[in-house]
Design an enzyme around this catalytic site. Structure first.
Site, PDB file in Angstrom:
ATOM      1  N   GLY A  10     -12.888  42.275  -5.955  1.00 22.23           N
ATOM      2  CA  GLY A  10     -11.382  42.372  -5.622  1.00 22.23           C
ATOM      3  C   GLY A  10     -10.622  43.792  -5.524  1.00 22.23           C
ATOM      4  N   GLY A  12      -7.236  44.151  -5.535  1.00 24.90           N
ATOM      5  CA  GLY A  12      -6.040  44.296  -5.961  1.00 24.90           C
ATOM      6  C   GLY A  12      -5.741  45.414  -6.727  1.00 24.90           C
ATOM      7  N   GLU A 170      12.937  36.928  -9.371  1.00 26.03           N
ATOM      8  CA  GLU A 170      12.792  37.980  -8.372  1.00 26.03           C
ATOM      9  C   GLU A 170      12.811  37.164  -6.949  1.00 26.03           C
ATOM     10  OE1 GLU A 170       9.665  40.824  -8.730  1.00 26.03           O
ATOM     11  OE2 GLU A 170      11.184  42.098  -9.318  1.00 26.03           O
ATOM     12  N   ASP A 301      -5.409  41.149 -14.051  1.00 25.43           N
ATOM     13  CA  ASP A 301      -4.934  39.702 -14.420  1.00 25.43           C
ATOM     14  C   ASP A 301      -6.020  39.034 -15.361  1.00 25.43           C
ATOM     15  OD1 ASP A 301      -2.427  40.260 -13.078  1.00 25.43           O
ATOM     16  OD2 ASP A 301      -3.154  39.221 -11.159  1.00 25.43           O
TER      17      ASP A 301
END
Lengths: 405, 405
Positions: A10, A12, A170, A301
């Protein structure tokens, strides 16, 4: 001697930060580093609400991984992780498999729908670049169709946002900026558009200072957002949502667009691979390794970190993921070099700013509460900082947020 | 003495040209002129294929009527004509009614679906600004959804264009420019996109020089368009179209986007109001009045003019509508001033150029056959000329087509 192989799953915030730190710290022939990511690009998860509303083009929200990694030290594999076989020290990918000596799991989040009927089928979620631009296009198509249809279906102009947490607020903020643009684009009367923000909890932005929350709600209501707080969604249908009105009664809110922004969970690969987890999040050790594993780090996460002051988990944020990436890179080097001591991770929360659209925001940064343009400026600085941490000044110049753009 | 009242229905090429010529020719207190139009803007019907493909923004394709009419001489009424009561000399509008001494019917065309099952329900048509931007957004949404869906539905990337006449070919040409942009925008492999051009007649662009047609077909095929000529559409479904394969067999072409561009008819208000017509088109007198009516002019798409050289109707074009507008204005002034002689209309076909997308076209202009960039340049000049005729140089500067834009 065989070089140790570090596999990072990943790209991210956490995985990419681990990679770029690692490539600076190790020598050319010290380790093999393999970065695995589904796409050839990294995207700013915390900017997806803008791409979803259509206020920022999705190409502004992503950059090529090749632009920030050192290809002399890092192999990039574009593939999707399917399962981790910890006993065999390998990862099954969609198109191949890969062995590791050390593994970093930084696979990000998935939407958590809490078993609410119809959400998976009929609601959109702000998950990645693909889903963001689908939301943008869906809303545009509803407006375009409304303009062209003989019998007007007003539900095309109603948008329900599920969740009044960070992402929900948001996104709603961006919508208040986007709707007037869309109305001009499709010759639609602004007053016909409805935005509902529906939240099961009795409050908006839990964890935020109440004074700031009041400011946010007042500003968004002024721009036409209707809040339905303490209102659980019971079901999502092709026509909208059903919410609990009181104990036995259900109310329908008709809307052609429902965006679910009320919760995320860790990647489901976590449970599939046998890690003990709560909603895909593993309560990692202080050195960020999975309990019982010497060779597996979990960050971002999928990692659960307890805030000991209040004995509750920190919400997973980009800020924490980036800090974990730094510690994770450090600890990987320590393991490779057989150092006894690993660094322990401790979040350093520098501040949190929640955007309310262009030129407005609320937040706490540098220990101060702030609202309005000042907070909006701070938000842009925070967004630019994430770019700077991973790709340096050149990435900020390329993808950063400056008023003129 | 009561001033004669001239009512002009529709601000397309013919109606708007009539209005702007009329306002120059009459004195301030000589007549009342009322222009009735559904929208506050005029749009370039002949540019709609670009707005539909998304290669030209729809705001570039329209301009405010207020910008070209003289408000001291012309009253503008934004309303929709519903029925003409010739015996009472009045027009029923959606929100009111209006009496006239002289009437100009310049209400444009409607799609002609020839009773083909499902076309009205499931196919789009390039009719006006509203329908054009819906087509653009529909295609974009299909691409965005394809990128985001777990199980890829390839039919989302298939576009069927019904009709290989002028509009069909011009739209297909724009699509060949647009598709690569869309593929970049949504990270889709160009090869996955399919464009079919399906035509019942045994030829492409009937009436065009065969050499030019061959060039057009070769160019478009090179860009990936698949032609199915001599292939009538039997039915349109939510999944695509059914075409006749041979006498008894039917073949399905699966496509999430079907655009019907194979024919127009005059406005249905014509038959509704009792005029004798063929598909909404009235065979008008040489002075452009409806047969049997001293006070009703019909011009543009609702007027049928026979080309006596070949004893077949002229196809309704912007060029003819504009020329009719000039004659119509002249004849209205003659009637108001009780002149005996009316001017007779005779089309002066200066040339026809069919666009094949940016930088390519085929056509005959100034008596010469031309292809490629030269024809594409000529096409832009023709487009600019229509602006010039109605709004002068300032409108060309504002909305004209120049390479740099």
């Amino acid at each position: 001697m065989k070089k140790p192989k570090i596999v990072i799953l990943g790209a991210g915030y956490g995985g990419l930060m681990t990679t770029v730190r690692l490539q600076k710290m190790v020598g050319m022939n010290e380790v093999d580093i393999v970065l695995v990511n589904k796409n050839e690009y990294h995207y700013e998860t915390t900017w997806l609400h803008e791409a979803s509303a259509g206020t920022l083009h999705h190409d502004r929200v992503r950059y090529n991984i090749a632009d920030v990694i050192d290809r002399n030290k890092v192999d990039f594999v574009q593939d999707e992780a399917i399962e981790i076989k910890t006993d065999e020290k390998k990862v099954i990918l969609a198109n191949s498999e890969i062995e590791y000596d050390y593994l970093v799991v930084s696979l990000g989040a998935e939407p958590e729908t809490f078993g609410i009927k119809g959400l998976k089928e009929y609601a959109f979620s702000i998950t990645n670049v693909n889903s963001a631009r689908q939301i943008r296009e869906h809303i545009e198509y509803q407006f375009a169709t409304y303009s062209n249809e003989a019998e007007k279906n007003e539900d095309r102009l109603t948008i329900v946002v599920g969740g009044a947490g960070f992402t929900g607020i948001e996104f709603v903020g961006e919508l208040t900026n986007r709707i007037p643009e869309l109305c001009r684009e499709y010759d639609i009367d602004n007053d016909k558009v409805k935005i509902f923000c529906v939240e099961a909890a009795p409050m908006v932005l839990p964890g935020f200072d109440p004074e700031l929350v009041n400011y946010a709600v007042a500003q968004l209501e002024r721009k036409g957002v209707e809040f339905k707080i303490g209102t659980p969604i019971k079901e999502c249908t092709p026509e909208g949502i059903l919410v609990a009105k009181d104990e036995n009664e259900v109310e329908e809110i008709k809307a052609n667009t429902v965006v679910w922004a009320a919760g995320v969970r860790g990647n489901s690969i976590i449970e599939k691979s046998g890690f003990e987890a709560m909603r895909g999040r593993v309560k990692v050790e202080k050195d960020l390794r999975a309990p019982g594993f010497e060779d597996v780090f979990i960050i971002g996460d999928c990692a659960l970190i307890i805030n000991e002051e209040i004995n509750r988990p920190y919400p997973p944020t980009a800020q924490i993921a980036i800090q974990q990436g730094e510690v994770c890179a450090h600890n990987l080097v320590a393991l490779v070099r057989n150092k006894a001591e690993l660094t322990l991770f401790k979040p350093d929360i520098k501040g949190t700013v929640c955007s309310l659209g262009e030129d407005d925001a609320i937040g706490v940064a540098l220990g101060k509460k702030m609202v309005g343009t000042k907070a909006a400026f701070m938000k842009k600085m925070i967004d630019n900082r994430a770019l700077y941490m991973i790709g340096g000044a050149s990435l900020v110049m390329k993808k950063g947020k400056f008023k003129v753009l």
